[in-house]
Write a protein that holds these residues in place. Sequence first.
Motif, PDB file in Angstrom:
ATOM      1  N   GLY A  14       0.825  -1.205   0.000  1.00  0.00           N
ATOM      2  CA  GLY A  14       0.000   0.000   0.000  1.00  0.00           C
ATOM      3  C   GLY A  14       0.856   1.250   0.000  1.00  0.00           C
ATOM      4  N   LEU A  15       1.909   1.231   0.824  1.00  0.00           N
ATOM      5  CA  LEU A  15       2.792   2.400   0.875  1.00  0.00           C
ATOM      6  C   LEU A  15       3.445   2.627  -0.472  1.00  0.00           C
ATOM      7  N   LEU A  16       3.823   1.528  -1.122  1.00  0.00           N
ATOM      8  CA  LEU A  16       4.432   1.641  -2.447  1.00  0.00           C
ATOM      9  C   LEU A  16       3.445   2.277  -3.418  1.00  0.00           C
ATOM     10  N   ILE A  17       2.187   1.816  -3.337  1.00  0.00           N
ATOM     11  CA  ILE A  17       1.165   2.353  -4.243  1.00  0.00           C
ATOM     12  C   ILE A  17       0.971   3.847  -3.999  1.00  0.00           C
ATOM     13  N   ILE A  18       0.896   4.232  -2.729  1.00  0.00           N
ATOM     14  CA  ILE A  18       0.707   5.651  -2.420  1.00  0.00           C
ATOM     15  C   ILE A  18       1.896   6.466  -2.945  1.00  0.00           C
ATOM     16  N   PHE A  19       3.080   5.882  -2.812  1.00  0.00           N
ATOM     17  CA  PHE A  19       4.292   6.551  -3.304  1.00  0.00           C
ATOM     18  C   PHE A  19       4.203   6.778  -4.811  1.00  0.00           C
ATOM     19  N   ILE A  20       3.831   5.713  -5.547  1.00  0.00           N
ATOM     20  CA  ILE A  20       3.741   5.861  -7.009  1.00  0.00           C
ATOM     21  C   ILE A  20       2.661   6.878  -7.371  1.00  0.00           C
ATOM     22  N   THR A  21       1.521   6.779  -6.658  1.00  0.00           N
ATOM     23  CA  THR A  21       0.434   7.718  -6.926  1.00  0.00           C
ATOM     24  C   THR A  21       0.897   9.156  -6.778  1.00  0.00           C
ATOM     25  N   GLY A 297      -2.302  16.725  -2.033  1.00  0.00           N
ATOM     26  CA  GLY A 297      -2.752  16.214  -0.738  1.00  0.00           C
ATOM     27  C   GLY A 297      -3.990  15.354  -0.887  1.00  0.00           C
ATOM     28  N   ILE A 298      -4.945  15.832  -1.698  1.00  0.00           N
ATOM     29  CA  ILE A 298      -6.182  15.080  -1.873  1.00  0.00           C
ATOM     30  C   ILE A 298      -5.906  13.765  -2.586  1.00  0.00           C
ATOM     31  N   ALA A 299      -5.050  13.816  -3.617  1.00  0.00           N
ATOM     32  CA  ALA A 299      -4.753  12.575  -4.341  1.00  0.00           C
ATOM     33  C   ALA A 299      -4.119  11.555  -3.408  1.00  0.00           C
ATOM     34  N   ILE A 300      -3.208  12.016  -2.560  1.00  0.00           N
ATOM     35  CA  ILE A 300      -2.561  11.090  -1.633  1.00  0.00           C
ATOM     36  C   ILE A 300      -3.568  10.550  -0.622  1.00  0.00           C
ATOM     37  N   THR A 301      -4.428  11.456  -0.120  1.00  0.00           N
ATOM     38  CA  THR A 301      -5.439  11.013   0.831  1.00  0.00           C
ATOM     39  C   THR A 301      -6.356   9.965   0.213  1.00  0.00           C
ATOM     40  N   ALA A 304      -4.665   6.730  -0.212  1.00  0.00           N
ATOM     41  CA  ALA A 304      -4.491   6.063   1.081  1.00  0.00           C
ATOM     42  C   ALA A 304      -5.803   5.428   1.530  1.00  0.00           C
ATOM     43  N   VAL A 305      -6.905   6.175   1.391  1.00  0.00           N
ATOM     44  CA  VAL A 305      -8.218   5.629   1.761  1.00  0.00           C
ATOM     45  C   VAL A 305      -8.508   4.382   0.927  1.00  0.00           C
ATOM     46  N   PHE A 306      -8.194   4.488  -0.362  1.00  0.00           N
ATOM     47  CA  PHE A 306      -8.440   3.379  -1.274  1.00  0.00           C
ATOM     48  C   PHE A 306      -7.672   2.128  -0.842  1.00  0.00           C
ATOM     49  N   PHE A 308      -6.347   1.466   2.101  1.00  0.00           N
ATOM     50  CA  PHE A 308      -6.798   1.047   3.420  1.00  0.00           C
ATOM     51  C   PHE A 308      -8.099   0.243   3.305  1.00  0.00           C
ATOM     52  N   ILE A 309      -9.075   0.779   2.564  1.00  0.00           N
ATOM     53  CA  ILE A 309     -10.355   0.090   2.464  1.00  0.00           C
ATOM     54  C   ILE A 309     -10.200  -1.242   1.740  1.00  0.00           C
ATOM     55  N   ASN A 310      -9.292  -1.275   0.746  1.00  0.00           N
ATOM     56  CA  ASN A 310      -9.106  -2.546   0.056  1.00  0.00           C
ATOM     57  C   ASN A 310      -8.469  -3.603   0.948  1.00  0.00           C
ATOM     58  N   ILE A 311      -7.606  -3.169   1.865  1.00  0.00           N
ATOM     59  CA  ILE A 311      -7.057  -4.134   2.823  1.00  0.00           C
ATOM     60  C   ILE A 311      -8.189  -4.661   3.705  1.00  0.00           C
ATOM     61  N   ILE A 312      -9.035  -3.738   4.191  1.00  0.00           N
ATOM     62  CA  ILE A 312     -10.164  -4.146   5.032  1.00  0.00           C
ATOM     63  C   ILE A 312     -11.072  -5.102   4.274  1.00  0.00           C
TER      64      ILE A 312
END
Lengths: 326, 305
Positions: A14-21, A297-301, A304-306, A308-312
């Motif tokens: 997830g962190l990697l994905i957020i980084f690429i995003t 900021g919004i794109a990162i947020t 991150a939500v995406f 997080f929810i996919n992990i859940i």
Amino acid sequence: MLILEFLGKRIAQGLLIIFITSLIIFTLLRVVPGDPVRLIVGGMAPPDVVEKVATKMGLRDPIIVQYGRYMRGLLQGDLGQSYLRPRSGMIATGGQYIDPTKSDMAPVIDLILERLPFTLQLGGMALLFALLMSFPIGIAGGLHQHGWQNALAFGVQSLFVSIPNFWLAIVLILFLSVKLKLLPALGYQGFSYVLLPAFVLAVEIAPFIIRTLTTSLGEVMQSTFIDEARVRGLSRRRIVYSHALRNAAVPLVNLLGIQLSTLIGGVLVIEYIFDYPGLGNLTVVSVVGRDFPVIQGIAITTSAVFVFINIIVDLVAYLIDPRVEI
Amino acid sequence: MTATTIIAAEQDQTPTRIQSVNRRILLAAWRMPSFRVGFFIFVALLLVSVVYPEISSVSATKMVVKDKFLPPVLLGEKWVWEHPLGTDQLGRDMLMRSFIGLRYSLLVGVVTVVLIFIIGCGLGLFAGFKGKWWDIVIMRITDAQLSIPMIILAITILGVSRPTVPTIIIVLALSGWPLYARVARSAAVTERGKEYVRGLRVLGAGDWRILLLFAAPNILPPIAFVAVLDVARMMIFEAILGFLGLGIQPPTPSFGSIIADSRKYLINAWWIATIPGIFLAVALTSINLMGSALEKARNRIYGGL
């Protein structure tokens, strides 16, 4: 132990994905034409002033340097400061000059945290409405594969998926708020302001839920363990609600994870139409004003939500049906 | 004998006449009334939006201020036959504006989906077939792209650059490919392990040859059938962009911008907002009916029923 291992792996991914995003958005914003400085200093400012401000803001450094600086801030929880919004809440216009390098601009993180609850409230209500709408229709359609219930489910789903959300929003505002004065529509002054936008969003999500529920329930009902449950003499209600639905829920939960981005996209437009003070509205305004830090900021947020929810979602799918591989 | 027919023959336990899977899916879809209804509505709309603006002398952009706010025929007062669906705030013919809007909407929808299909499936097939590092890199980029909602990406790019038809198509395509990449990749991974691929390898066929000539014809058609549904989705996105002012720019009419402009006249002239919406909804319904019929047919045939 399995779950911990899964969590560790997924969070790292997830962190990697957020980084690429963040890298994608960051680069895109700087590559496509449109200079934020021009908007900040106003159209009348001479070019050398523009250049001076841009250099001062660090916008003329190589992208990789800018990105490094941004990431350093991000690691410390600092998403930067808005180019356009001062702390007081007013939006700076081209006329009055506010120095964006000074500290009187609103921090992006505050802007986002201020609005996130509104958006979550809207999204939550929309999801609730969508589930309330689609469960009766979807379950009936799944149980009676060849009856009118299935045709109804198919019809509702084809109709709902074909209604553009913004158009429905306008028509509903016209009828429910303007003509009948039943529900308030624009702005936000209390809980009742959520209902109409949430309903419009629910209409957008419902068809996907109905479709998945109908197909997966239909498949589950044909499997042998359902026949066997009938032989064991369980009541139909029991079979459907505690045996079939549980199995049919796995694709549904997965679908919610995938459809999340549709939901977020829908939220954006709906908030803009209803002038709802959430993240979506902030996005549209920031894009128009080329407020780079806020957009990033919004794109990162959202990513991150995406994540997080996919992990859940995967965890829940595993808890419902332990056969699912995680 | 191509690989497609081998599969078809495998699935038909008692092959009366060997038909390709794709033909059978199309035929099964055609037998559904919903597909036919959707198909006829779609063809009618397509023809009318292509032909009518060419033969009619009415202009979609010419403003006749004395004719403004004329209601549709038989609804309200002061309607005239010249403008069957009324006129807008500047006296422009709504029927013509809707047809032009529909034209662009269909154009953007279809071209975008074709592009998405090519990009997404191309990358997905490549990743799934090559495996290893290619797979990991491409799929992580796909995940990242998936996690940015398409509309945010689209308005970010279009908001800061000038929206024209090609840029709109490119932006929508750029933000829409990841799902296709995922589906194509998982299909390619399964296909890679199949007997015929291994057979081809033994015969000395290269990666590209297997991929393009033998695997792709098996993997792509099922995805293409469902892609029809995405045409509708892209048309909605085009309308949303227009609504936000980031779509096709005025004076060229597009559904989104017509509806956005009409908000001011909602109470006095309801038809300006309603008519393009209905046109769009009918077009979308026809596409969705075809798409879901194709999907059903595909699932039925691949399910072996």
